[in-house]
Design a protein around this motif. Structure first.
Motif, mmCIF file in Angstrom:
data_model
loop_
_atom_site.group_PDB
_atom_site.id
_atom_site.type_symbol
_atom_site.label_atom_id
_atom_site.label_comp_id
_atom_site.label_asym_id
_atom_site.label_seq_id
_atom_site.Cartn_x
_atom_site.Cartn_y
_atom_site.Cartn_z
ATOM 1 N N LEU A 1 30.743 42.417 37.759
ATOM 2 C CA LEU A 1 32.077 42.596 38.322
ATOM 3 C C LEU A 1 32.119 43.923 39.064
ATOM 4 C CD1 LEU A 1 35.093 41.409 38.123
ATOM 5 C CD2 LEU A 1 35.420 43.198 36.403
ATOM 6 N N ASP A 2 32.720 43.932 40.251
ATOM 7 C CA ASP A 2 32.966 45.173 40.980
ATOM 8 C C ASP A 2 34.369 45.669 40.652
ATOM 9 O OD1 ASP A 2 30.538 44.893 42.341
ATOM 10 O OD2 ASP A 2 31.458 44.021 44.131
ATOM 11 N N ALA A 3 34.481 46.864 40.096
ATOM 12 C CA ALA A 3 35.802 47.459 39.876
ATOM 13 C C ALA A 3 36.292 48.093 41.175
ATOM 14 C CB ALA A 3 35.733 48.489 38.762
ATOM 15 N N LEU A 4 37.508 48.599 41.168
ATOM 16 C CA LEU A 4 38.102 49.101 42.415
ATOM 17 C C LEU A 4 37.501 50.417 42.889
ATOM 18 C CD1 LEU A 4 41.821 48.020 42.036
ATOM 19 C CD2 LEU A 4 39.836 46.748 42.862
ATOM 20 N N SER A 5 36.716 51.073 42.030
ATOM 21 C CA SER A 5 36.045 52.304 42.480
ATOM 22 C C SER A 5 34.722 52.020 43.183
ATOM 23 C CB SER A 5 35.795 53.231 41.285
ATOM 24 O OG SER A 5 35.084 52.534 40.276
ATOM 25 N N HIS A 6 34.355 50.742 43.312
ATOM 26 C CA HIS A 6 33.034 50.432 43.874
ATOM 27 C C HIS A 6 32.957 50.597 45.389
ATOM 28 C CE1 HIS A 6 29.216 48.566 44.613
ATOM 29 N NE2 HIS A 6 29.728 47.482 45.120
ATOM 30 N N VAL A 7 34.070 50.413 46.081
ATOM 31 C CA VAL A 7 34.008 50.375 47.548
ATOM 32 C C VAL A 7 35.100 51.252 48.173
ATOM 33 C CG1 VAL A 7 33.954 48.882 49.590
ATOM 34 C CG2 VAL A 7 33.262 47.964 47.371
ATOM 35 N N ALA A 8 34.690 52.091 49.111
ATOM 36 C CA ALA A 8 35.653 52.898 49.877
ATOM 37 C C ALA A 8 35.489 52.585 51.359
ATOM 38 C CB ALA A 8 35.405 54.384 49.638
ATOM 39 N N TYR A 9 36.605 52.625 52.063
ATOM 40 C CA TYR A 9 36.552 52.442 53.512
ATOM 41 C C TYR A 9 37.257 53.624 54.167
ATOM 42 C CZ TYR A 9 37.034 50.381 58.133
ATOM 43 O OH TYR A 9 36.968 50.153 59.491
ATOM 44 N N ARG A 10 36.609 54.186 55.132
ATOM 45 C CA ARG A 10 37.107 55.398 55.805
ATOM 46 C C ARG A 10 37.497 56.467 54.775
ATOM 47 N NH1 ARG A 10 37.199 54.566 61.114
ATOM 48 N NH2 ARG A 10 37.638 52.527 62.029
ATOM 49 N N PRO B 1 39.117 42.706 42.610
ATOM 50 C CA PRO B 1 37.742 42.864 42.135
ATOM 51 C C PRO B 1 36.886 41.671 42.537
ATOM 52 C CG PRO B 1 39.299 43.442 40.398
ATOM 53 C CD PRO B 1 40.094 42.782 41.509
ATOM 54 N N LEU B 2 35.589 41.921 42.666
ATOM 55 C CA LEU B 2 34.658 40.851 43.043
ATOM 56 C C LEU B 2 33.717 40.546 41.885
ATOM 57 C CD1 LEU B 2 33.631 42.040 46.641
ATOM 58 C CD2 LEU B 2 35.245 40.214 46.058
ATOM 59 N N LEU B 3 33.318 39.289 41.847
ATOM 60 C CA LEU B 3 32.389 38.816 40.824
ATOM 61 C C LEU B 3 31.160 38.323 41.572
ATOM 62 C CD1 LEU B 3 32.647 38.548 37.767
ATOM 63 C CD2 LEU B 3 33.891 36.419 38.126
ATOM 64 N N ASP B 4 30.065 39.079 41.452
ATOM 65 C CA ASP B 4 28.893 38.799 42.300
ATOM 66 C C ASP B 4 27.762 38.095 41.542
ATOM 67 O OD1 ASP B 4 30.277 40.262 44.192
ATOM 68 O OD2 ASP B 4 28.966 42.019 44.082
ATOM 69 N N ASN B 5 26.970 37.346 42.288
ATOM 70 C CA ASN B 5 25.674 36.825 41.817
ATOM 71 C C ASN B 5 25.782 35.913 40.599
ATOM 72 O OD1 ASN B 5 24.727 38.688 43.763
ATOM 73 N ND2 ASN B 5 24.526 40.280 42.205
ATOM 74 N N LEU B 6 26.781 35.058 40.572
ATOM 75 C CA LEU B 6 26.909 34.114 39.457
ATOM 76 C C LEU B 6 25.913 32.973 39.616
ATOM 77 C CD1 LEU B 6 30.821 33.961 39.407
ATOM 78 C CD2 LEU B 6 29.313 35.348 37.936
ATOM 79 N N ASP B 7 25.708 32.265 38.530
ATOM 80 C CA ASP B 7 25.037 30.963 38.592
ATOM 81 C C ASP B 7 26.140 29.923 38.425
ATOM 82 O OD1 ASP B 7 23.729 28.576 38.265
ATOM 83 O OD2 ASP B 7 22.656 29.150 36.438
ATOM 84 N N LEU B 8 26.530 29.262 39.518
ATOM 85 C CA LEU B 8 27.640 28.302 39.466
ATOM 86 C C LEU B 8 27.158 26.866 39.385
ATOM 87 C CD1 LEU B 8 30.097 30.055 41.955
ATOM 88 C CD2 LEU B 8 30.251 29.969 39.462
ATOM 89 N N GLU B 9 25.867 26.661 39.190
ATOM 90 C CA GLU B 9 25.356 25.280 39.131
ATOM 91 C C GLU B 9 25.922 24.510 37.938
ATOM 92 O OE1 GLU B 9 23.824 24.114 41.900
ATOM 93 O OE2 GLU B 9 24.468 26.146 42.461
ATOM 94 N N PRO B 10 25.896 25.088 36.723
ATOM 95 C CA PRO B 10 26.471 24.331 35.604
ATOM 96 C C PRO B 10 27.967 24.052 35.784
ATOM 97 C CG PRO B 10 25.077 26.121 34.798
ATOM 98 C CD PRO B 10 25.232 26.318 36.277
ATOM 99 N N LEU B 11 28.686 25.004 36.359
ATOM 100 C CA LEU B 11 30.126 24.792 36.552
ATOM 101 C C LEU B 11 30.366 23.707 37.600
ATOM 102 C CD1 LEU B 11 33.019 25.558 35.896
ATOM 103 C CD2 LEU B 11 32.852 27.442 37.525
ATOM 104 N N SER B 12 29.529 23.695 38.627
ATOM 105 C CA SER B 12 29.656 22.660 39.642
ATOM 106 C C SER B 12 29.485 21.273 39.021
ATOM 107 C CB SER B 12 28.608 22.888 40.735
ATOM 108 O OG SER B 12 28.585 21.816 41.652
ATOM 109 N N ALA B 13 28.467 21.160 38.172
ATOM 110 C CA ALA B 13 28.223 19.871 37.509
ATOM 111 C C ALA B 13 29.387 19.509 36.591
ATOM 112 C CB ALA B 13 26.917 19.934 36.721
ATOM 113 N N ALA B 14 29.892 20.513 35.853
ATOM 114 C CA ALA B 14 30.983 20.238 34.915
ATOM 115 C C ALA B 14 32.251 19.826 35.648
ATOM 116 C CB ALA B 14 31.239 21.460 34.033
ATOM 117 N N THR C 1 31.947 51.816 37.593
ATOM 118 C CA THR C 1 32.347 51.184 38.850
ATOM 119 C C THR C 1 32.291 49.664 38.780
ATOM 120 O OG1 THR C 1 30.139 51.093 39.783
ATOM 121 C CG2 THR C 1 31.351 53.142 40.093
ATOM 122 N N GLY C 2 32.009 49.138 37.612
ATOM 123 C CA GLY C 2 31.898 47.699 37.426
ATOM 124 C C GLY C 2 31.231 47.440 36.103
#
Lengths: 318, 318, 318, 318
Positions: free
Chosen positions: A117-126, A273-286, A308-309
């Motif tokens: 999970l990316d928390a809100l401190s992970h990314v800054a812009y300008r 927040p973002l949730l990165d790099n999951l394995d969604l194959e089992p959820l897709s099947a379910a 930061t996450g």
């Protein structure tokens, strides 16, 4: 669900190109700075006790499906900073009973190899984090004083799987394929679900299946993911969490001079927040089995002050 | 809830003493080896889809309460192997936008400092893991080939808070105080809840409150926890998970020659994973507010192949 | 060697107190900024091939004495960030021959628990590293671009043991005892050695012996070490390296508003790397046996690009 | 020095093949078990004070040349477990003066990426470590109780660079090229040096130069190194240390069923620690310049009790 909502006659790419000025206009359009008292929690403020109750009410079969990829200690094109796993105790025969077995875990988990999970401190812009906080003033070697993962706490909300390969009748989206607002609308229609406020939106590109079948590649160079033009719709729907089997950004980035524009829009502008790099194959099947693409989702990041996450293993309950 | 169920006239201790022979008889009595096809999951096999549905049905208010202690990088009498937290990237001004902030997390999490789950490979008695597997054959420097945390997956079930200080009208149980079957029965009565099959039983001793008020101590020397004489009742109730704000064992151990006899009974004999070192203060307050001590609990250990457990931040949803 | 060179009638303390203005004058007086082309190497530039040859010529008996303390994985008052040591491979019986045994080592080595070298990027004063480099511009989360330990390389030079307890006929200097220029001069006379240019000066306070006999304490609160008034003499002697069984600074610091003034003078002003937390007991015994306090010393820091120092195990050869 | 001592008309390979029985005979022939009282130090017992003195006497020019490769945090075909380097403190502006910069270092250093020393606990053959110690009884998750790197201490001895590419007038030996006794004899003659007792023998294959020019490859699959038929000569010469820019073994292994036969002969049979993965390019240049291939070498492994080796940055002094 086999009709192609993009109707393209050739392979869809990562475009259209977006100028920095257009991006900045988008950023301002979706920005929610100043909206929440508990600003560290950003869009998770949308998830009220009501949303939690409604999420539990989506549970029908009681099937619990984890989404975390295995902890991966081997380097690879998508695992530049491999996780560590060492046994710290192996129950010596001489030791007093009971014998215990212990281990040490470590990860520089942001990147492409660890479900996190990316928390809100992970990314800054300008120079600004979410809510306009000056990144240079609130993050240092001791960690983040704003937007730490410890401020997020657990999330229990309704999740929606945007299973685009299922909609398109294909195995996976090719790396580099952008997902647009129109894809989302078509998917909602095809999957019989409408994304609403406080939802966790999970985009399945099929990347983890592709990885298993064709081997790993560098997702920093090419990955299927959201085009920035989809973010206004996600903002309008008032989502709480965005995630997927990639890291949400289409790559190469279509935005001039920005390597991760969706990160900037979601995390920095929208407080999502973002949730990165999951394995969604089992959820897709379910979901396919159940004929339903909405469910209860629970994410419980580690309680790391200043973090930061967090590596996570979120669960969907159908 | 102020009546003392132990009726002791002096401070209750860790006794009665238990001989090794008595312990072995207890071990045999509660043993469930051979019962499950998916033996790695032990008592989590009790949690069927029905149990998951019933757990979601316990949710009334929608209040989500985390139970994980903060990640603690400072050593102390209860933190002999402090966790690590380093910033691995701090968004250099020169870097292309957006700037990102990353960190590295590490923990030798078994012990007294980190909220964590013990998988079935964590404890062996007389050379055997749960289900009678020879520990020496299935665990080595590469990890556990039986009873790994990756085999457990997530847990969604009904949780019950055995809030003994609330029952007794005190702030906390003193370190060294044993909790017996009769305490559990009295607590059930006082709290209006009956532990049933597939439940996650969470014992609050108030240790984390005591730590905050009086400072840390070494729980390996003195901690409130279950006496082994309570385990047959927990076995009879067919629980799936045992946890608490300690590590479940009363210490000093009342059992001859065994440092962690409840670990051996729960994990090794009964196949019941343990949840150690929680902060149950917020949950205690939430249960008192709600007047209910049963709720949905979700535990999502990291997906570590070969791992003997995982740091976690479980959530209770009332 | 039993005469007390300080002639104090009461226990010597950490004084005299030094104002910030006096410190700044000292800083300017000993500063060597701009002197060396290879500025990253600071005072190690003084060690020419001639010095190396002369160092080898000091070897008489051929006795090699290591100075590194044992790698310490247990926390303590002088070990707030314990080192890590895990076995990563334990030669499985099934494995093809030969079986191998491997381990993982980790340390956040600056502090009081690990014998280590401070490179020139370790300390900044008023925002400046050695040679006047702006610390904020040359050190970030990726490491140091100036003053990295990789720029130092190995050191082979003459070492001198300033064995003050031997001079004073005592077991150790009490924590908090400042060492002054007059102590150094008296020690030179008593030990029959004169510190010269390019030398490595090693101050023995007996702290490691005291630790072994009385147990550890927090050297951040009280330690024997140099008073800043000794630094002009060390600067005049043109030393290359300063080290000891403490971290060179007397503590509490006698300087207004500065926690480690000797660090600032040695590393930042003079470009002299520091060697902290040695075990000088074996070397003290060897020097006493040999009746000589000068020898060849070899320090071989790990080749870490961007590193601010390195754990080391220096060797003296008598 | 351009004449090819192997006189081969085609590219030399890793052969001849050696049966397991032949290997076992070799093992017995070079075995020194039982010879030393301080058995943990194995062949380092050969390095007496006399040898140390003679080593210092080899120093002529005073040029100090380090041999450690840079600490490498990026994965690659020869770096499967990348080292870690994180900044743990970055001198916050608000902090009291002086500001300090600190870092955390970690490595699972055995392998092909880190310059390191193998202690005698690193390799077992047929269940036995050096001196016949049963590996299973003296090494466990807590480390090695025999043959630990802490038992070795520092080494100061005469080093000899066997610079085979220089002898052959080529840039490097191709990966897979075995080095035989006859190569050693020819090199001694060509380089004007004779290996003697207590020497540190460093084989340069040019691998690090090849890596820099052609990029990294997997040395586990192909590397230049000693054929086992050279070990009897090295045993006869009574060397103390064997090292190189590879890990000493030619690969693929010519010995039936053994992946690292030279490791087994050197470490396990002869008690000779190994020095792996050096960068010998600067030393090659320095020796060529000086016209001498013997020098003083100093290796100072970290003082890790129970450790199986240590990352090092050895220095040659010409």
């Amino acid at each position: 669900m086999g009709s192609n909502p993009t109707c393209a006659t050739e392979a869809p790419g990562n475009g259209p190109a977006v100028s920095r000025r257009e991006f900045d206009a988008l950023f301002d359009a979706v920005r929610t700075w100043g909206r929440w008292t508990a600003a560290d929690r950003g869009a998770w403020n949308r998830v009220t006790a009501d949303h939690v109750r409604r999420a539990t009410a989506t549970v029908r079969s009681g099937t619990a499906v984890p989404m975390g990829r295995p902890w991966d200690t081997r380097p690879g094109p998508d695992n530049a900073r491999p996780a560590l796993h060492y046994m710290s105790e192996l129950g010596d025969v001489e030791a007093p009973e009971p014998a215990v077995y212990k281990d040490f875990l470590a990860a520089d988990y942001h990147g492409k190899g660890v479900s996190h999970l990316d928390a809100l401190s992970h990314v800054a812009y300008r120079g600004r984090l979410y809510d306009g906080r000056a990144a240079g003033e609130v993050v240092d070697a001791a960690g983040a004083r704003f937007g730490a993962v410890s401020a997020l706490g657990p999330l229990v909300t309704r999740g929606v799987l945007v299973d685009l390969p299922a909609v398109l009748g294909i195995d996976w989206l090719e790396p580099g394929r952008a997902v647009h607002a129109r894809d989302l609308v078509a998917a909602e229609k095809a999957l019989g679900v409408t994304i609403g406020d406080g939802d966790a939106v999970l985009l399945r590109s099929g990347a983890y299946r592709r990885r298993r079948e064709l081997g790993p590649w560098d997702p920093g160079e090419a990955s299927a993911g959201w085009h920035v033009d989809a973010l206004p719709l996600l903002a309008e729907r008032a989502i709480a969490l965005l995630g997927g089997d990639g890291d949400s950004d289409v790559r190469p980035s279509p935005v001039e001079g920005l390597h991760s524009p969706v990160h900037a829009l979601a995390v920095t502008a929208m407080g999502v927040p973002l949730l990165d790099n999951l394995d969604l194959e089992p959820l897709s099947a379910a979901c396919a089995d159940a004929g339903r693409y909405a469910f209860m989702v629970v994410v419980t990041p580690l309680n790391v002050p200043g973090g930061t996450g967090s590596p996570v293993n979120p669960v969907a309950v159908l």
